[in-house]
Design a protein around this motif. Structure first.
Motif, PDB file in Angstrom:
ATOM      1  N   MET A 160       0.814  -1.213   0.000  1.00 20.58           N
ATOM      2  CA  MET A 160       0.000   0.000   0.000  1.00 20.58           C
ATOM      3  C   MET A 160       0.848   1.263   0.000  1.00 20.58           C
ATOM      4  SD  MET A 160      -3.251  -0.618  -0.207  1.00 20.58           S
ATOM      5  CE  MET A 160      -2.733  -1.838  -1.405  1.00 20.58           C
ATOM      6  N   ASN A 161       2.145   1.119   0.231  1.00 20.96           N
ATOM      7  CA  ASN A 161       3.036   2.281   0.176  1.00 20.96           C
ATOM      8  C   ASN A 161       3.305   2.716  -1.260  1.00 20.96           C
ATOM      9  OD1 ASN A 161       4.569   4.226   1.560  1.00 20.96           O
ATOM     10  ND2 ASN A 161       6.463   3.107   1.152  1.00 20.96           N
ATOM     11  N   ASP A 162       2.885   1.900  -2.223  1.00 23.79           N
ATOM     12  CA  ASP A 162       3.109   2.183  -3.648  1.00 23.79           C
ATOM     13  C   ASP A 162       1.875   2.899  -4.210  1.00 23.79           C
ATOM     14  OD1 ASP A 162       3.383   2.135  -6.410  1.00 23.79           O
ATOM     15  OD2 ASP A 162       4.261   0.132  -6.458  1.00 23.79           O
ATOM     16  N   PRO A 163       1.989   4.179  -4.574  1.00 26.41           N
ATOM     17  CA  PRO A 163       0.815   4.917  -5.069  1.00 26.41           C
ATOM     18  C   PRO A 163       0.238   4.325  -6.353  1.00 26.41           C
ATOM     19  CG  PRO A 163       2.824   6.202  -5.368  1.00 26.41           C
ATOM     20  CD  PRO A 163       3.190   5.041  -4.516  1.00 26.41           C
ATOM     21  N   GLU A 164       1.072   3.677  -7.171  1.00 24.33           N
ATOM     22  CA  GLU A 164       0.546   3.072  -8.396  1.00 24.33           C
ATOM     23  C   GLU A 164      -0.414   1.934  -8.061  1.00 24.33           C
ATOM     24  OE1 GLU A 164       1.951   0.876 -12.549  1.00 24.33           O
ATOM     25  OE2 GLU A 164       3.404   1.190 -10.941  1.00 24.33           O
ATOM     26  N   ILE A 165      -0.050   1.105  -7.095  1.00 32.09           N
ATOM     27  CA  ILE A 165      -0.928   0.004  -6.705  1.00 32.09           C
ATOM     28  C   ILE A 165      -2.193   0.540  -6.058  1.00 32.09           C
ATOM     29  CG2 ILE A 165      -1.156  -1.949  -5.110  1.00 32.09           C
ATOM     30  CD1 ILE A 165       1.651  -2.765  -5.817  1.00 32.09           C
ATOM     31  N   ARG A 166      -2.065   1.594  -5.265  1.00 30.12           N
ATOM     32  CA  ARG A 166      -3.260   2.202  -4.669  1.00 30.12           C
ATOM     33  C   ARG A 166      -4.216   2.682  -5.759  1.00 30.12           C
ATOM     34  NH1 ARG A 166       0.678   4.768  -1.163  1.00 30.12           N
ATOM     35  NH2 ARG A 166       0.252   6.846  -2.066  1.00 30.12           N
ATOM     36  N   LYS A 167      -3.664   3.320  -6.795  1.00 27.49           N
ATOM     37  CA  LYS A 167      -4.516   3.828  -7.873  1.00 27.49           C
ATOM     38  C   LYS A 167      -5.170   2.688  -8.645  1.00 27.49           C
ATOM     39  CE  LYS A 167      -4.706   7.123 -11.683  1.00 27.49           C
ATOM     40  NZ  LYS A 167      -5.590   6.269 -12.501  1.00 27.49           N
ATOM     41  N   SER A 179       3.331  -7.925 -12.770  1.00 27.77           N
ATOM     42  CA  SER A 179       1.955  -7.957 -12.311  1.00 27.77           C
ATOM     43  C   SER A 179       1.911  -7.677 -10.811  1.00 27.77           C
ATOM     44  CB  SER A 179       1.313  -9.313 -12.598  1.00 27.77           C
ATOM     45  OG  SER A 179       1.898 -10.320 -11.768  1.00 27.77           O
ATOM     46  N   ILE A 180       0.744  -7.304 -10.326  1.00 28.99           N
ATOM     47  CA  ILE A 180       0.597  -7.096  -8.884  1.00 28.99           C
ATOM     48  C   ILE A 180       0.897  -8.392  -8.140  1.00 28.99           C
ATOM     49  CG2 ILE A 180      -1.094  -6.655  -7.062  1.00 28.99           C
ATOM     50  CD1 ILE A 180      -2.302  -4.516  -8.784  1.00 28.99           C
ATOM     51  N   GLY A 181       0.472  -9.513  -8.715  1.00 31.86           N
ATOM     52  CA  GLY A 181       0.751 -10.801  -8.094  1.00 31.86           C
ATOM     53  C   GLY A 181       2.239 -11.065  -7.959  1.00 31.86           C
ATOM     54  N   GLU A 182       2.992 -10.701  -8.991  1.00 31.55           N
ATOM     55  CA  GLU A 182       4.445 -10.895  -8.944  1.00 31.55           C
ATOM     56  C   GLU A 182       5.076 -10.017  -7.870  1.00 31.55           C
ATOM     57  OE1 GLU A 182       5.524 -12.102 -13.546  1.00 31.55           O
ATOM     58  OE2 GLU A 182       5.172  -9.996 -13.057  1.00 31.55           O
ATOM     59  N   LYS A 183       4.583  -8.808  -7.719  1.00 27.06           N
ATOM     60  CA  LYS A 183       5.127  -7.916  -6.691  1.00 27.06           C
ATOM     61  C   LYS A 183       4.795  -8.428  -5.291  1.00 27.06           C
ATOM     62  CE  LYS A 183       5.626  -3.663  -9.276  1.00 27.06           C
ATOM     63  NZ  LYS A 183       5.478  -2.195  -9.251  1.00 27.06           N
ATOM     64  N   LEU A 184       3.603  -8.971  -5.134  1.00 25.97           N
ATOM     65  CA  LEU A 184       3.237  -9.529  -3.834  1.00 25.97           C
ATOM     66  C   LEU A 184       4.125 -10.717  -3.481  1.00 25.97           C
ATOM     67  CD1 LEU A 184      -0.667  -9.369  -4.107  1.00 25.97           C
ATOM     68  CD2 LEU A 184       0.761  -8.020  -2.563  1.00 25.97           C
ATOM     69  N   HIS A 213      -8.517 -11.610 -10.261  1.00 25.86           N
ATOM     70  CA  HIS A 213      -8.424 -10.593 -11.314  1.00 25.86           C
ATOM     71  C   HIS A 213      -7.304  -9.610 -11.003  1.00 25.86           C
ATOM     72  CE1 HIS A 213      -9.492  -7.473 -14.181  1.00 25.86           C
ATOM     73  NE2 HIS A 213      -9.603  -6.609 -13.172  1.00 25.86           N
ATOM     74  N   LEU A 214      -7.271  -9.136  -9.763  1.00 26.51           N
ATOM     75  CA  LEU A 214      -6.297  -8.111  -9.388  1.00 26.51           C
ATOM     76  C   LEU A 214      -4.859  -8.583  -9.566  1.00 26.51           C
ATOM     77  CD1 LEU A 214      -5.863  -5.270  -8.052  1.00 26.51           C
ATOM     78  CD2 LEU A 214      -5.675  -6.496  -5.876  1.00 26.51           C
ATOM     79  N   LYS A 215      -4.573  -9.818  -9.201  1.00 24.95           N
ATOM     80  CA  LYS A 215      -3.186 -10.300  -9.199  1.00 24.95           C
ATOM     81  C   LYS A 215      -2.565 -10.295 -10.597  1.00 24.95           C
ATOM     82  CE  LYS A 215      -4.084 -15.258  -9.770  1.00 24.95           C
ATOM     83  NZ  LYS A 215      -3.997 -16.602  -9.164  1.00 24.95           N
ATOM     84  N   ASN A 216      -3.404 -10.315 -11.647  1.00 23.17           N
ATOM     85  CA  ASN A 216      -2.884 -10.382 -13.019  1.00 23.17           C
ATOM     86  C   ASN A 216      -2.706  -9.019 -13.670  1.00 23.17           C
ATOM     87  OD1 ASN A 216      -2.801 -13.255 -13.070  1.00 23.17           O
ATOM     88  ND2 ASN A 216      -5.005 -13.302 -13.442  1.00 23.17           N
ATOM     89  N   ILE A 217      -3.093  -7.953 -12.998  1.00 23.27           N
ATOM     90  CA  ILE A 217      -2.982  -6.619 -13.591  1.00 23.27           C
ATOM     91  C   ILE A 217      -1.519  -6.180 -13.602  1.00 23.27           C
ATOM     92  CG2 ILE A 217      -3.602  -4.187 -13.312  1.00 23.27           C
ATOM     93  CD1 ILE A 217      -6.239  -5.103 -12.135  1.00 23.27           C
ATOM     94  N   LYS A 218      -1.069  -5.694 -14.744  1.00 25.35           N
ATOM     95  CA  LYS A 218       0.331  -5.277 -14.914  1.00 25.35           C
ATOM     96  C   LYS A 218       0.545  -3.845 -14.401  1.00 25.35           C
ATOM     97  CE  LYS A 218       1.828  -8.942 -17.228  1.00 25.35           C
ATOM     98  NZ  LYS A 218       2.944  -9.806 -16.751  1.00 25.35           N
ATOM     99  N   THR A 219       1.699  -3.626 -13.803  1.00 22.04           N
ATOM    100  CA  THR A 219       2.093  -2.282 -13.394  1.00 22.04           C
ATOM    101  C   THR A 219       3.024  -1.697 -14.455  1.00 22.04           C
ATOM    102  OG1 THR A 219       3.904  -3.227 -12.090  1.00 22.04           O
ATOM    103  CG2 THR A 219       1.833  -2.813 -10.948  1.00 22.04           C
ATOM    104  N   LYS A 220       3.427  -0.465 -14.256  1.00 23.84           N
ATOM    105  CA  LYS A 220       4.206   0.232 -15.294  1.00 23.84           C
ATOM    106  C   LYS A 220       5.547  -0.431 -15.585  1.00 23.84           C
ATOM    107  CE  LYS A 220       2.091   4.739 -14.411  1.00 23.84           C
ATOM    108  NZ  LYS A 220       2.316   6.124 -13.924  1.00 23.84           N
TER     109      LYS A 220
END
Length: 333
Positions: free
Chosen positions: A28-35, A66-71, A55-62
């Motif tokens: 949650m410290n990452d503003p991109e993930i919050r957005k 993916s969010i799942g990979e970051k988690l 669904h959320l875990k597969n969304i790619k960040t910049k």
């Protein structure tokens, strides 16, 4: 007859919820993930501010991850843990639209499974530093939080419930004709929290309409779940009326239905996860054919009974039923 009982280990589910909560809170410290979480919640795929974890875990960040990979960078077992949480979802039930994702870092709130809303007095919440907080379960937070919970609007495969109605809230005239269609008008609940906890955001109002054709066996002509915003069902309108306009076609009141019809309203909470499946098989003698009927039912229910009213054929359109202390509704003809 064959009986099959499917139960859930709620201790295990809640342990996994907590493990996932710490991992998600750290991101949650990452503003991109919050957005991303806010944007996905605002899509309201199920009529509420919910996001399925799968669904959320597969969304790619910049950066292409993916969010799942970051988690997984901080918790390599997070996906295995998430699969042990039935119908796992995230939601932003409070002030999602006004959430300033650049500046506000939300707590991640855990809703314990295996308990009804009435049994929960406080909620564990995790901040991005890993600190534990406790929230009053009866008090609505002032700022947005991310809630981890069970989806009430999808099945085990993530599909929307077949009888979920995402209404258009269109206005209706008060015209009435012989044997004309009935429409759901306004529904109103002055205190939504009396029916649904704040962390579940919008209300799932299940309507069952029962008739007795020609005085015979009661039959349901409607069994549907309506999405009702906490705001609109508690608001007072300038014209003296209150609540959401739904405007959905219900049924045509046929002469065989007689003079009365029963409307039953229930705030649907999914009935808990434990289920009992039973099947009955029958083979007529010498037929060589076996027929089997199977059905699955909830063993327990946490649904809140909101109102049951008898509607008479001769009553006027736009009559209000229920009295309004907990829940009331109007029907148009």
């Amino acid at each position: 007859m064959r009986l099959e009982y499917k139960s859930f280990d709620y201790d295990e589910i809640n342990q996994n919820l907590e493990k996932v909560a710490f991992s998600l809170a750290a991101q949650m410290n990452d503003p991109e993930i919050r957005k991303i979480i806010k944007d996905e919640a605002l899509k309201q795929f199920d009529g509420d501010y919910d996001i399925l974890y799968n669904h959320l875990k597969n969304i790619k960040t910049k950066d292409g991850k993916s969010i799942g990979e970051k988690l997984m960078l901080k918790n390599k077992n997070i996906h295995a843990q998430a699969t042990k949480i039935p119908k796992f979802q995230l939601s932003v039930p409070i002030n999602c639209e006004s959430w300033d994702t650049e500046n506000h870092i939300p707590l991640v709130v855990i809703i314990p499974q295996g308990k009804s809303d009435k049994e929960i007095s406080r909620l564990k919440a995790i901040d991005y530093k890993g600190n534990i907080h406790f929230l009053d379960a009866k008090k609505v937070p002032n700022e947005p939080v991310v809630v981890l919970n069970e989806s009430e609007r999808t099945d085990e495969n993530g599909n929307l419930l077949e009888n979920l109605v995402l209404s258009t809230n269109r206005n209706l005239s008060n015209g009435r004709l012989e044997n004309s269609a009935e429409y759901l008008g306004r529904i109103y609940a002055p205190n939504p929290s009396a029916l649904e906890a704040w962390w579940d955001s919008n209300l799932e109002m299940r309507l069952v309409v029962s008739v007795r054709p020609n005085g015979g066996t009661p039959t349901s002509v409607i069994d549907a779940i309506y999405n009702a915003s906490r705001t609109c069902i508690s608001e007072q309108h300038s014209n003296g009326q209150h609540g959401c306009y739904f405007g959905n076609f219900l049924f045509t009141w046929l002469p065989s239905y007689g003079q009365t019809i029963t409307y039953t309203w229930i705030e649907y909470d999914g009935g808990g996860l434990d289920t009992l499946t039973f099947s009955v098989s029958y083979a007529p003698p010498n037929s060589g054919i076996t027929s089997t009927i199977s059905r699955t039912i909830n063993r327990s229910t946490w649904d809140e009974h909101a109102n049951q009213s008898t509607v008479w054929r001769g009553e006027a359109s736009n009559t209000e039923y229920g009295g309004g202390s907990i829940f009331s509704f109007r029907i148009f003809f």
